[in-house]
Design a protein around this motif. Structure first.
Motif, PDB file in Angstrom:
ATOM      1  N   UNK A   1       0.786  -1.241   0.000  1.00  7.36           N
ATOM      2  CA  UNK A   1       0.000   0.000   0.000  1.00  7.36           C
ATOM      3  C   UNK A   1       0.815   1.287   0.000  1.00  7.36           C
ATOM      4  N   UNK A   2       2.117   1.215   0.264  1.00  6.91           N
ATOM      5  CA  UNK A   2       2.912   2.442   0.227  1.00  6.91           C
ATOM      6  C   UNK A   2       2.806   3.116  -1.131  1.00  6.91           C
ATOM      7  N   UNK A   3       2.993   2.340  -2.201  1.00 14.00           N
ATOM      8  CA  UNK A   3       2.930   2.897  -3.551  1.00 14.00           C
ATOM      9  C   UNK A   3       1.567   3.454  -3.923  1.00 14.00           C
ATOM     10  N   UNK A   4       0.480   2.656  -3.808  1.00 13.41           N
ATOM     11  CA  UNK A   4      -0.847   3.185  -4.143  1.00 13.41           C
ATOM     12  C   UNK A   4      -1.242   4.405  -3.315  1.00 13.41           C
ATOM     13  N   UNK A   5      -0.847   4.445  -2.045  1.00 12.94           N
ATOM     14  CA  UNK A   5      -1.199   5.601  -1.214  1.00 12.94           C
ATOM     15  C   UNK A   5      -0.443   6.846  -1.657  1.00 12.94           C
ATOM     16  N   UNK A   6       0.814   6.687  -2.039  1.00 17.74           N
ATOM     17  CA  UNK A   6       1.578   7.821  -2.577  1.00 17.74           C
ATOM     18  C   UNK A   6       0.936   8.330  -3.865  1.00 17.74           C
ATOM     19  N   UNK A   7       0.432   7.416  -4.707  1.00 17.40           N
ATOM     20  CA  UNK A   7      -0.206   7.846  -5.960  1.00 17.40           C
ATOM     21  C   UNK A   7      -1.461   8.664  -5.700  1.00 17.40           C
ATOM     22  N   UNK A   8      -2.106   8.451  -4.564  1.00 21.12           N
ATOM     23  CA  UNK A   8      -3.313   9.201  -4.216  1.00 21.12           C
ATOM     24  C   UNK A   8      -2.985  10.473  -3.424  1.00 21.12           C
ATOM     25  N   UNK A   9      -2.049  10.362  -2.481  1.00 21.35           N
ATOM     26  CA  UNK A   9      -1.827  11.454  -1.523  1.00 21.35           C
ATOM     27  C   UNK A   9      -0.481  12.143  -1.658  1.00 21.35           C
ATOM     28  N   UNK A  10       0.422  11.617  -2.479  1.00 22.29           N
ATOM     29  CA  UNK A  10       1.721  12.249  -2.636  1.00 22.29           C
ATOM     30  C   UNK A  10       2.503  12.270  -1.334  1.00 22.29           C
ATOM     31  N   UNK A  11       3.104  13.419  -1.036  1.00 19.90           N
ATOM     32  CA  UNK A  11       3.917  13.555   0.168  1.00 19.90           C
ATOM     33  C   UNK A  11       3.114  13.416   1.449  1.00 19.90           C
ATOM     34  N   UNK A  12       1.784  13.494   1.357  1.00 24.72           N
ATOM     35  CA  UNK A  12       0.937  13.389   2.553  1.00 24.72           C
ATOM     36  C   UNK A  12       0.629  11.947   2.926  1.00 24.72           C
ATOM     37  N   UNK A  13       1.326  11.012   2.305  1.00 29.59           N
ATOM     38  CA  UNK A  13       1.078   9.601   2.584  1.00 29.59           C
ATOM     39  C   UNK A  13       1.143   9.260   4.068  1.00 29.59           C
ATOM     40  N   UNK A  14       2.146   9.713   4.838  1.00 27.85           N
ATOM     41  CA  UNK A  14       2.128   9.423   6.272  1.00 27.85           C
ATOM     42  C   UNK A  14       0.911  10.013   6.973  1.00 27.85           C
ATOM     43  N   UNK A  15       0.481  11.194   6.546  1.00 30.76           N
ATOM     44  CA  UNK A  15      -0.703  11.817   7.127  1.00 30.76           C
ATOM     45  C   UNK A  15      -1.962  11.019   6.853  1.00 30.76           C
ATOM     46  N   UNK A  16      -2.046  10.432   5.664  1.00 31.18           N
ATOM     47  CA  UNK A  16      -3.198   9.597   5.324  1.00 31.18           C
ATOM     48  C   UNK A  16      -3.230   8.356   6.212  1.00 31.18           C
ATOM     49  N   UNK A  17      -2.055   7.768   6.474  1.00 30.34           N
ATOM     50  CA  UNK A  17      -2.010   6.638   7.402  1.00 30.34           C
ATOM     51  C   UNK A  17      -2.511   7.058   8.781  1.00 30.34           C
ATOM     52  N   UNK A  18      -2.161   8.271   9.181  1.00 29.84           N
ATOM     53  CA  UNK A  18      -2.606   8.779  10.474  1.00 29.84           C
ATOM     54  C   UNK A  18      -4.111   9.025  10.466  1.00 29.84           C
ATOM     55  N   UNK A  19      -4.639   9.560   9.352  1.00 33.66           N
ATOM     56  CA  UNK A  19      -6.087   9.800   9.243  1.00 33.66           C
ATOM     57  C   UNK A  19      -6.866   8.495   9.270  1.00 33.66           C
ATOM     58  N   UNK A  20      -6.339   7.459   8.612  1.00 30.88           N
ATOM     59  CA  UNK A  20      -7.013   6.166   8.621  1.00 30.88           C
ATOM     60  C   UNK A  20      -7.020   5.515   9.989  1.00 30.88           C
ATOM     61  N   UNK A  21      -6.049   5.896  10.812  1.00 27.77           N
ATOM     62  CA  UNK A  21      -5.967   5.351  12.168  1.00 27.77           C
ATOM     63  C   UNK A  21      -7.076   5.886  13.067  1.00 27.77           C
ATOM     64  N   UNK A  22      -7.512   7.129  12.829  1.00 25.79           N
ATOM     65  CA  UNK A  22      -8.467   7.777  13.724  1.00 25.79           C
ATOM     66  C   UNK A  22      -9.772   6.984  13.844  1.00 25.79           C
TER      67      UNK A  22
END
Length: 509
Positions: free
Chosen positions: A46-67
């Motif tokens: 999922x690192x690659x697909x998430x970067x394709x959606x969120x770019x540099x905000x990929x770590x932030x998206x992981x954090x948002x999904x955690x909430x």
């Protein structure tokens, strides 16, 4: 007042299933939760697909999904204190909303588990041959994975082995998972240290920025939702430690604590890996860049040797292989125990209620799950790899469906206690309710997005996206099966076996 005794009448109809008692402690439950999530496999996929959606905000998206996962975990913990039943979401939503809603919630969990089991078995096979190819330095060995017959047979072998381990008891499962999870986390920690320490040496490497942790910088709401949906997939499985509540030491409290501990360990691991990988490789679309579409489905395969060197880089392949294999084994736990509970309460045929007299495991339910998983994977692989891929994308719908129902079940079940204290209002009301609303938003937005054929593999049925057809189709199939079971086994649906503990909120079908 202790919540285990707050509603004694609400748990009078809960039935012991004959499972092994007092077999899983806090550490064991936490390990099972982490193992089911499969951090090494989930990250490489999922690192690659998430970067394709969120770019540099990929770590932030992981954090948002955690909430939402954290908020739902509070619901699981509170419901488990009062109703420690291995049916978890199924049993709790029946007590809150009635038989039909509860049955569909259980169906969502079962289908999500089968799809994940199928995918994990396939990934274990892929990394098995990839690992053998690396060890033997033979492209021909690696290429065996591309032989459809060999791939399917090897996948079925992995499913068989995982089934046998699950069949033989929770104690063996706990011991094996402790070893495999420990290996994963050690290798991932080593990757983090080496990636950060050598980040300046790689082409496309980046300096860390706190803005990476801000998910709201994503370009569009669609991209944000797609990223969160991917995040839900990589967090799914932490609730497995709740399904062993009847087998846990301190069944009312230990599983809930294990669930919270599991997701905290997982989010910390994900954030560290996401930041380290982004610092080392950047988000470029060539070479080792995380945005490279040629390596998006297996990022660790591209980064293993550049980051860790030829000597120990192979350990990353081992970590992903053991991650998928370990999760394959533990993912049998929720599907088998949910089927056991549904069968015990006559929501499924009673044949699945059998527990092995020696191993104290849901024997028939485990074997049935294995047969269904093997058949599903074989059929999907023979039909089309695109269809198989789209079943994984459809997971977001099923996960948000049954997690959301569980969150709302907590609010409704405890609604009369919310005014007793600010703690009750927060932990049993506001936090689970907010989690349920967030998951509902993800569910609705994903329905809209998956309607378009461009979502997932790009395939469609009559102009409608295949992901939508598969996700909604599986839920509708559940509704049809529910109606058939209701006709032949009406006791459960009349509320005569497992009683609704609250006034009706929704109309039963």
């Amino acid at each position: 007042m202790e919540q285990g005794a707050a509603h004694p009448e609400d748990r009078e109809d809960l039935k012991a299933k004959g499972l092994s008692r007092n077999s899983v402690g806090l550490l064991g439950g936490t390990v099972i939760g982490i193992s089911t999530v499969a951090p090494a496999y989930s990250l490489t996929a999922t690192l690659g697909p998430t970067v394709s959606e969120a770019g540099l905000r990929m770590p932030g998206i992981f954090l948002a999904g955690f909430v939402p996962m954290l908020l739902v975990a509070f619901a699981y913990r509170e419901l488990n204190k009062v109703l420690p039943d291995c049916g978890t979401s199924f049993a709790w939503s029946v007590k809150a909303f009635g038989p039909s809603t509860g049955w569909m919630c259980g169906w969502g969990l079962l289908m999500a588990s089968v799809v994940v089991l199928s995918n994990l078995a396939g990934v274990a096979t892929e990394f098995f041959y990839l690992f053998l190819g690396e060890v033997t330095d033979s492209p021909d060995v690696t290429g065996l994975n591309d032989n459809k017959a060999v791939h399917i047979l090897t996948t079925l072998a992995f499913i068989t082995v995982a089934t046998l381990i699950s069949y033989r008891g929770i104690t063996l499962t706990e011991w094996l998972q402790s070893v495999l999870v420990g290996l994963q986390l050690v290798v991932l920690a080593l990757f983090v240290v080496m990636a950060i320490s050598t980040s300046g040496e790689a082409e496309g490497s980046l300096d860390f920025s706190w803005s990476w942790l801000d998910p709201f910088g994503v370009e569009s709401f669609t991209a944000f939702t797609a990223g969160v949906t991917l995040s839900m997939f990589i967090y799914w499985g932490w609730d497995t430690c709740l399904t062993v509540n009847e087998e846990s030491i301190g069944s009312e409290r230990t599983p809930g604590r294990a669930a919270l501990l599991s997701i905290v360990v997982i989010v910390c691991t994900y954030l560290l890996i996401a930041v380290a990988a982004q610092m080392y490789a950047g988000i470029g679309t060539k070479g080792t860049g995380l945005g490279n579409p040629e390596t998006a489905d297996n990022v660790f395969a591209a980064l293993a040797y550049p980051v860790m060197g030829s000597g120990i880089g192979v350990l990353l392949f081992v970590a992903v292989l053991t991650s998928a294999a370990a999760s394959l084994q533990t993912t049998f736990i929720p599907v088998a125990r949910t089927a056991l509970a549904m069968s015990t309460y006559k929501a499924l045929p009673t044949m699945f209620a059998a527990v092995h007299p020696r191993f104290r495991t849901p024997a028939r339910a485990t074997v049935a799950a294995a047969v269904l998983t093997g058949s599903f994977y074989t059929l999907m692989t023979l039909i089309s790899e695109n269809v198989l891929l789209d079943t994984v994308f459809a997971l977001g719908l099923m996960i948000s469906f049954y997690y959301g129902i569980t969150a709302f079940a907590c609010v409704w079940f405890f609604r009369r206690e919310l005014r007793h204290s600010s703690g009750n209002l927060l932990i049993k009301g506001l936090l689970p309710g907010l989690g349920g609303l967030m998951l509902t938003g993800v569910f609705v937005q994903t329905l809209r997005d998956t309607w378009e054929p461009s979502y997932g593999s790009g395939s469609s049925v009559a102009g409608i996206g295949s992901v939508f057809v598969i996700g909604v189709g599986l839920l509708l199939l559940g509704a049809v099966i529910m109606l058939l079971i209701r006709r032949h086994s009406p006791d459960f649906f009349r509320g005569e076996v497992l009683h609704q503990a609250t006034p009706p909120l929704v109309m039963d079908i």
